[in-house]
Enzyme design. Structure first.
Site, PDB file in Angstrom:
ATOM      1  N   THR A  34       0.830  -1.213   0.000  1.00 19.44           N
ATOM      2  CA  THR A  34       0.000   0.000   0.000  1.00 19.44           C
ATOM      3  C   THR A  34       0.864   1.262   0.000  1.00 19.44           C
ATOM      4  OG1 THR A  34      -0.231   0.156   2.420  1.00 19.44           O
ATOM      5  CG2 THR A  34      -1.844  -1.204   1.230  1.00 19.44           C
ATOM      6  N   PRO A  48      -0.281   6.599   1.448  1.00 23.15           N
ATOM      7  CA  PRO A  48      -0.657   5.280   0.903  1.00 23.15           C
ATOM      8  C   PRO A  48      -2.173   5.116   0.926  1.00 23.15           C
ATOM      9  CG  PRO A  48       0.331   5.041   3.079  1.00 23.15           C
ATOM     10  CD  PRO A  48       0.378   6.483   2.756  1.00 23.15           C
ATOM     11  N   LEU A  49      -2.752   4.784  -0.209  1.00 21.32           N
ATOM     12  CA  LEU A  49      -4.206   4.570  -0.260  1.00 21.32           C
ATOM     13  C   LEU A  49      -4.452   3.083  -0.004  1.00 21.32           C
ATOM     14  CD1 LEU A  49      -6.546   6.462  -0.604  1.00 21.32           C
ATOM     15  CD2 LEU A  49      -6.555   6.004  -3.047  1.00 21.32           C
ATOM     16  N   HIS A  50      -4.458   2.740   1.278  1.00 23.40           N
ATOM     17  CA  HIS A  50      -4.394   1.340   1.715  1.00 23.40           C
ATOM     18  C   HIS A  50      -5.582   0.495   1.222  1.00 23.40           C
ATOM     19  CE1 HIS A  50      -1.319   2.622   4.658  1.00 23.40           C
ATOM     20  NE2 HIS A  50      -2.158   3.537   5.087  1.00 23.40           N
ATOM     21  N   ASP A  51      -6.776   0.815   1.697  1.00 23.60           N
ATOM     22  CA  ASP A  51      -7.897  -0.123   1.592  1.00 23.60           C
ATOM     23  C   ASP A  51      -8.412  -0.377   0.178  1.00 23.60           C
ATOM     24  OD1 ASP A  51      -9.291   0.961   4.800  1.00 23.60           O
ATOM     25  OD2 ASP A  51      -7.628  -0.379   4.304  1.00 23.60           O
TER      26      ASP A  51
END
Ligand code: RIB
Ligand code: CA
Length: 315
Positions: free
Chosen positions: A198, A243-246
């Site tokens: 991520t 960070p664009l995790h999901d």
């Protein structure tokens, strides 16, 4: 030729701006049949995650989506939240109207159990993007559902990227390590999106402006959320975005070719004085422990953001 059947998923979430983008991506994608959204305490307390999930569904123009409230605290530990990252509301960055759509009466854990019992075996994918309390509690309450789960694609953990809430642990795992241990030991096919991947999907200026440039309410909301959400990571890591995790979880369902990783053994530390919540990923296969997870390490970030833009602009 009959159309490809839509993939049935349940998103388990603690919105959170990045959770919100994951939910929007799922609701914008006709390949996916979102059977329900189950909320868990995590980034902010349960009352707010259950409210935020409905705010996002209404923003997406999908007020018919079923949203359920689940566990308000981890299985054994005291709840740790992340207002320092997501703001007091959990969706700081833009003021959106309170939801009108109802919260379902059924507890999220019972919804998970009932749905997995009612849907054909192996037809439902779970997509946890918060602490794993709801999923683990359902597995403990109804062990018969475990073999019925097709796959769990989750955001959590870290190895090379190390921790973000402690030096060793990633937030979703750290909040409820006991729940994570149950899920990682469940035997359900696991795909893990750790910080290792991520952190390679950063919200750079041009990417954020691309959302704003859509000229839609949803695009404006996503850009506003990322403007807010990224300040923490940029200050901490000196990175050129957050960070664009999901959304990595949902993007994997839509196009797994965006990602690569290794099928390895991943254990969850539950007792370490300094390492509780750490995902001990045997990347170099030195332990001879049985592989239990596809641990993702790489992403094609440009194609990932192109997919996000292409889908978000449909809402
Ligand atoms: O560590 C990142 C994860 O913790 C993301 O799911 C974010 O939303 C928070 O839940
Ligand atoms: Ca989350």
């Amino acid at each position: 030729m009959s159309p490809t059947p839509r993939r049935k998923i349940i998103i388990d979430t603690d919105p959170g701006q990045d959770d919100a983008v994951a939910i929007l991506l799922a609701l914008a994608s006709p390949e996916l049949d979102v059977l329900g959204i189950t909320c868990v305490a995590g980034n902010v307390p349960l009352a707010l995650t259950a409210k935020n999930a409905r705010i996002v569904c209404e923003l997406a123009g999908k007020p018919e989506t079923r949203v359920f409230a689940g566990c308000d605290a981890p299985m054994k530990r005291k709840l740790v939240t992340a207002e320092h990252v997501h703001g007091k509301t959990g969706l700081d960055g833009i003021a959106l109207p309170d939801p009108v759509m109802p919260l379902q009466d059924q507890h999220a854990v019972d919804f998970l159990i009932e749905t997995l019992r009612e849907e054909p075996e192996g037809s439902v994918t779970l997509c946890p993007v918060g602490p794993l309390t709801n999923v683990a509690t359902a597995m403990m309450k109804a062990p018969d559902i475990v073999p019925r789960i097709a796959e769990i694609v989750l955001m959590g953990g870290a190895y090379f990227a190390v921790g973000n809430i402690t030096p060793a642990a990633e937030f979703n795992i750290y909040v409820d390590p006991q729940a994570a241990e149950i899920v990682f030991k469940s035997g359900v096919p696991l795909v893990v999106m750790p910080l290792d991947v991520t952190h390679k999907a950063l919200t750079t200026r041009s990417r954020v402006e691309a959302f704003r440039g859509l000229g839609t309410r949803v695009g404006h909301a996503v850009a506003s959320w990322t403007d807010f959400f990224e300040r923490f990571d940029m200050a901490k890591y000196g990175s050129e975005g957050a960070p664009l995790h999901d959304p990595c979880v949902i993007a994997y369902l839509l196009d797994p070719s965006l990602f690569s990783g290794r099928h390895i053994n991943v254990e969850v530390e539950t007792e370490g004085r300094f390492t509780t919540g750490m995902t001990v990923a045997d990347w170099w296969r030195v332990s001879r422990r049985e592989p239990n997870a596809m641990f993702i390490g790489e992403i094609d970030a440009d194609r990932f953001y192109a997919l996000l833009i292409e889908r978000i602009c449909r809402l």
